[in-house]
Design an enzyme around this catalytic site. Sequence first.
Site, PDB file in Angstrom:
ATOM      1  CE  LYS A  93      -3.975   2.073   0.406  1.00 21.55           C
ATOM      2  NZ  LYS A  93      -3.647   2.759  -0.867  1.00 21.55           N
ATOM      3  CD  GLN A 114       3.305   4.610   2.125  1.00 19.08           C
ATOM      4  OE1 GLN A 114       3.773   5.474   1.403  1.00 19.08           O
ATOM      5  NE2 GLN A 114       2.235   4.805   2.860  1.00 19.08           N
ATOM      6  CE  LYS A 117       4.381   7.551   5.672  1.00 19.11           C
ATOM      7  NZ  LYS A 117       4.234   8.511   4.571  1.00 19.11           N
ATOM      8  CE  LYS A 129       4.683   7.434  -2.391  1.00 23.33           C
ATOM      9  NZ  LYS A 129       3.934   8.035  -1.281  1.00 23.33           N
ATOM     10  CG  ASP A 169       3.412  11.069  -2.967  1.00 28.57           C
ATOM     11  OD1 ASP A 169       3.360  10.904  -1.740  1.00 28.57           O
ATOM     12  OD2 ASP A 169       4.361  11.673  -3.506  1.00 28.57           O
ATOM     13  CB  THR A 213      -1.995  13.552   4.300  1.00 29.37           C
ATOM     14  OG1 THR A 213      -2.353  12.382   3.580  1.00 29.37           O
ATOM     15  CG2 THR A 213      -0.521  13.515   4.645  1.00 29.37           C
ATOM     16  CG  ASN A 244      -4.203  16.229  -0.549  1.00 33.45           C
ATOM     17  OD1 ASN A 244      -3.691  15.528   0.323  1.00 33.45           O
ATOM     18  ND2 ASN A 244      -5.508  16.328  -0.684  1.00 33.45           N
ATOM     19  CB  SER A 380      -5.539   4.824   1.944  1.00 39.48           C
ATOM     20  OG  SER A 380      -5.393   5.892   1.048  1.00 39.48           O
TER      21      SER A 380
HETATM   22  P1  NDP Z   1       0.730  17.860  -4.250  1.00 37.67           P
HETATM   23  O1  NDP Z   1       1.207  17.513  -5.602  1.00 37.67           O
HETATM   24  O2  NDP Z   1      -0.707  18.049  -3.999  1.00 37.67           O
HETATM   25  O3  NDP Z   1       1.476  19.186  -3.753  1.00 37.67           O
HETATM   26  C1  NDP Z   1       2.857  19.263  -3.672  1.00 37.67           C
HETATM   27  C2  NDP Z   1       3.243  20.658  -3.234  1.00 37.67           C
HETATM   28  O4  NDP Z   1       4.627  20.662  -2.920  1.00 37.67           O
HETATM   29  C3  NDP Z   1       3.051  21.706  -4.308  1.00 37.67           C
HETATM   30  O5  NDP Z   1       2.759  22.940  -3.740  1.00 37.67           O
HETATM   31  C4  NDP Z   1       4.426  21.725  -4.992  1.00 37.67           C
HETATM   32  O6  NDP Z   1       4.736  22.946  -5.634  1.00 37.67           O
HETATM   33  C5  NDP Z   1       5.337  21.500  -3.813  1.00 37.67           C
HETATM   34  N1  NDP Z   1       6.544  20.820  -4.286  1.00 37.67           N
HETATM   35  C6  NDP Z   1       6.622  19.581  -4.850  1.00 37.67           C
HETATM   36  N2  NDP Z   1       7.875  19.303  -5.208  1.00 37.67           N
HETATM   37  C7  NDP Z   1       8.596  20.369  -4.856  1.00 37.67           C
HETATM   38  C8  NDP Z   1       9.960  20.679  -4.958  1.00 37.67           C
HETATM   39  N3  NDP Z   1      10.847  19.827  -5.512  1.00 37.67           N
HETATM   40  N4  NDP Z   1      10.373  21.880  -4.463  1.00 37.67           N
HETATM   41  C9  NDP Z   1       9.474  22.737  -3.891  1.00 37.67           C
HETATM   42  N5  NDP Z   1       8.164  22.490  -3.779  1.00 37.67           N
HETATM   43  C10 NDP Z   1       7.735  21.335  -4.251  1.00 37.67           C
HETATM   44  O7  NDP Z   1       1.351  16.727  -3.298  1.00 37.67           O
HETATM   45  P2  NDP Z   1       0.898  16.305  -1.829  1.00 37.67           P
HETATM   46  O8  NDP Z   1       0.401  17.489  -1.082  1.00 37.67           O
HETATM   47  O9  NDP Z   1       0.039  15.112  -1.958  1.00 37.67           O
HETATM   48  O10 NDP Z   1       2.278  15.806  -1.199  1.00 37.67           O
HETATM   49  C11 NDP Z   1       3.161  16.670  -0.467  1.00 37.67           C
HETATM   50  C12 NDP Z   1       4.094  15.830   0.391  1.00 37.67           C
HETATM   51  O11 NDP Z   1       3.324  15.048   1.312  1.00 37.67           O
HETATM   52  C13 NDP Z   1       4.986  14.833  -0.351  1.00 37.67           C
HETATM   53  O12 NDP Z   1       6.209  14.703   0.322  1.00 37.67           O
HETATM   54  C14 NDP Z   1       4.212  13.530  -0.219  1.00 37.67           C
HETATM   55  O13 NDP Z   1       5.043  12.399  -0.364  1.00 37.67           O
HETATM   56  C15 NDP Z   1       3.687  13.671   1.200  1.00 37.67           C
HETATM   57  N6  NDP Z   1       2.539  12.832   1.539  1.00 37.67           N
HETATM   58  C16 NDP Z   1       1.381  12.914   0.823  1.00 37.67           C
HETATM   59  C17 NDP Z   1       0.307  12.120   1.171  1.00 37.67           C
HETATM   60  C18 NDP Z   1      -1.010  12.256   0.508  1.00 37.67           C
HETATM   61  O14 NDP Z   1      -1.974  11.651   1.012  1.00 37.67           O
HETATM   62  N7  NDP Z   1      -1.149  13.015  -0.565  1.00 37.67           N
HETATM   63  C19 NDP Z   1       0.414  11.126   2.261  1.00 37.67           C
HETATM   64  C20 NDP Z   1       1.647  11.206   3.010  1.00 37.67           C
HETATM   65  C21 NDP Z   1       2.672  12.008   2.628  1.00 37.67           C
HETATM   66  P3  NDP Z   1       4.769  23.016  -7.224  1.00 37.67           P
HETATM   67  O15 NDP Z   1       3.347  23.029  -7.655  1.00 37.67           O
HETATM   68  O16 NDP Z   1       5.510  24.275  -7.513  1.00 37.67           O
HETATM   69  O17 NDP Z   1       5.521  21.798  -7.696  1.00 37.67           O
END
Ligand code: NDP
Length: 448
Positions: A93, A114, A117, A129, A169, A213, A244, A380
């Site tokens: 997962k 993961q 976690k 993943k 993600d 999250t 997100n 999830s």
């Molecule tokens: P989204 O794609 O919804 O958002 C990602 C955000 O982070 C955007 O604002 C993006 O900006 C920014 N970002 C991504 N890459 C970079 C980078 N290299 N440098 C600077 N900013 C960056 O992703 P999520 O919100 O789903 O995920 C965010 C984090 O949370 C990740 O680490 C993910 O692994 C973790 N996570 C997510 C879960 C989920 O349920 N979605 C669960 C657990 C952990 P821009 O648009 O400019 O790229």
Amino acid sequence: MAHVDQKIEGMYEEVLRRNPGETEFHQAVLEVLESLGPVVTKHPKFLERKIIQRICEPERQIIFRVPWMDDKGEVQINRGFRVEFSSALGPYKGGLRFHPSVYLGIIKFLGFEQCFKNSLTGLPIGGGKGGSDFDPKGKSDDEVMRFCQSFMTELYRHIGEHTDVPAGDIGVGGREIGYMFGQYKRITNRYEPGVLTGKGLTWGGSLVRTEATGYGATFFVNEMLKARKDSFDGKTCLVSGSGNVAIYTIEKIHQLGGKCVACSDSNGVIYDEKGLDLDLIKQIKEVERRRISDYVKIHKHAKYIAGGNIWEIPCQVAMPSATQNEINGKDAATLVKNGCIAVGEGANMPTTPEGVKVFLEAKIAYGPGKAANAGGVATSALEMQQNAGRDSWTFEYTEKKLEDIMINIHQNCFETADEYGAPGNYVLGANICGFIKIANAMVAHGLI
Ligand code: NDP
């Protein structure tokens, strides 16, 4: 390597040798191995059975070509990945990440994290993943759909309700899950909601999954603050990212009485000292899919700092929610110097090892991602439960379950840290607690 127990040191060197160039994977492995010295002393059977060496080697790694056609009729080729890390506790997962930086080392670091976690959630899920180096930014809906369909045309044969259950993600939200679910259904001729999570609410999704999250990470920080007889009330907070996780972290911080003054994306930082207007951020990011720089077009008093560093803004609570290694040693020192008392990681591995050291030495409340952001995957798993029972739960009921899970994870990490002589060290608590459950299951399952 000074911190790795002698009994384990050779294992880490073997990981470096077998996985050259995968720096993020090395970092994630080292962080866990540094915690396990006292565990293998207490449980010698884990050494005899080579549990650590086995956990560091994914059960299966799939890499595939993803060809698709863009709107100009030009053929594009991306690379797809699914790393099925551990099925000791349940079906694999973990989410799918679509971002140009994706390569095997990123997927393996995420898959490795993961496993621990998912173990911490207390729910029956293994770890995996996947993703692609596809960049959804600037692509039309049709291009995203064609990419998702091509991606699923290979992935479908590896996944299933009892085998491997992907989710979202970075770069993968409800829209992408929809296109992938559609293609899975078409190829297999099976309406099998349990094969993916993060689905839309009218076709098998769970209430609270979108928020989970961010809400979960904020619940975790709330517990860390409570353990120090404190609360979010009146605290100035920073949340990096504007995706997100960031959006629903900001929402829950505001509900719990904190004031979030800044968020970001990969281009810059929004600073609004009056507190962020979350409705506007949702409109910009979720509805219109634009950049957060547009925030200042509506709120003229706020500042947009192009290329700025969010961690330089003084705060009491910081919640990195964008990506890996976004807080380095210097940023961590700046946060502590400016009065930050709690850090909760919504993102995966957002703090470099140097940064982690600064937080631990300063003895601030530091909640590592594998504990703090486990609410997403936990919800999830709740979505899987609802799918299996052909049921759908209310928002309140599901959110309460999420909160209870986060309280429980906090308590387990807190108590484990105490038990192993490192009170308040949630890194050690999370790593040990997550590891022991997987290790015991692996011993029970025999040499497989
Ligand atoms: P989204 O794609 O919804 O958002 C990602 C955000 O982070 C955007 O604002 C993006 O900006 C920014 N970002 C991504 N890459 C970079 C980078 N290299 N440098 C600077 N900013 C960056 O992703 P999520 O919100 O789903 O995920 C965010 C984090 O949370 C990740 O680490 C993910 O692994 C973790 N996570 C997510 C879960 C989920 O349920 N979605 C669960 C657990 C952990 P821009 O648009 O400019 O790229």
